[in-house]
Design a protein around this motif. Structure first.
Motif, PDB file in Angstrom:
ATOM      1  N   UNK A   8       0.892  -1.155   0.000  1.00 44.95           N
ATOM      2  CA  UNK A   8       0.000   0.000   0.000  1.00 44.95           C
ATOM      3  C   UNK A   8       0.927   1.199   0.000  1.00 44.95           C
ATOM      4  N   UNK A   9       0.879   1.982  -1.070  1.00 47.70           N
ATOM      5  CA  UNK A   9       1.827   3.081  -1.254  1.00 47.70           C
ATOM      6  C   UNK A   9       1.093   4.410  -1.235  1.00 47.70           C
ATOM      7  N   UNK A  10       1.623   5.353  -0.458  1.00 47.64           N
ATOM      8  CA  UNK A  10       1.104   6.713  -0.436  1.00 47.64           C
ATOM      9  C   UNK A  10       2.100   7.627  -1.124  1.00 47.64           C
ATOM     10  N   UNK A  11       1.581   8.460  -1.996  1.00 50.22           N
ATOM     11  CA  UNK A  11       2.411   9.446  -2.682  1.00 50.22           C
ATOM     12  C   UNK A  11       1.987  10.839  -2.249  1.00 50.22           C
ATOM     13  N   UNK A  12       2.908  11.584  -1.679  1.00 51.41           N
ATOM     14  CA  UNK A  12       2.635  12.964  -1.318  1.00 51.41           C
ATOM     15  C   UNK A  12       2.489  13.802  -2.586  1.00 51.41           C
ATOM     16  N   UNK A  13       1.902  14.983  -2.484  1.00 52.88           N
ATOM     17  CA  UNK A  13       1.804  15.857  -3.661  1.00 52.88           C
ATOM     18  C   UNK A  13       3.178  16.074  -4.300  1.00 52.88           C
ATOM     19  N   UNK A  14       3.226  16.032  -5.608  1.00 49.51           N
ATOM     20  CA  UNK A  14       4.438  16.239  -6.422  1.00 49.51           C
ATOM     21  C   UNK A  14       5.489  15.147  -6.248  1.00 49.51           C
TER      22      UNK A  14
END
Length: 84
Positions: A8-14
């Motif tokens: 489960x991967x979270x990507x912050x803005x940009x």
């Protein structure tokens, strides 16, 4: 026995991440849980929204990025071929 990993991967803005090629026969499934994620496959960025998914051969350079102003998340399932 099933030869897979689930992330489960979270990507912050940009945020952008490029992954080197996996071994021949490795397949990835990306399913967006929240927000919008762009996936680099065959040299092209493909945009996916919540609930959408993409399957691709992972023996090539590939990547993930979030070009929005909100955090995005996705499931990344990596299938490895059985070695007999």
């Amino acid at each position: 026995e099933l030869n897979f990993e689930l992330f489960v991967i979270e990507l912050l803005p940009s945020c952008e991440h490029l992954s080197p090629p996996h071994e021949h026969g490795v397949i990835e499934h990306v399913v967006v849980v929240d927000g919008t994620v762009e996936v680099l496959v065959d040299g092209v960025w493909k945009s996916l929204s919540k609930g959408e998914g993409l399957r691709f051969n992972a023996n090539q350079v590939h990547g993930y990025r979030n070009i929005t102003s909100k955090t995005s998340s996705f499931h990344d399932i990596i299938h490895y071929p059985l070695k007999l």
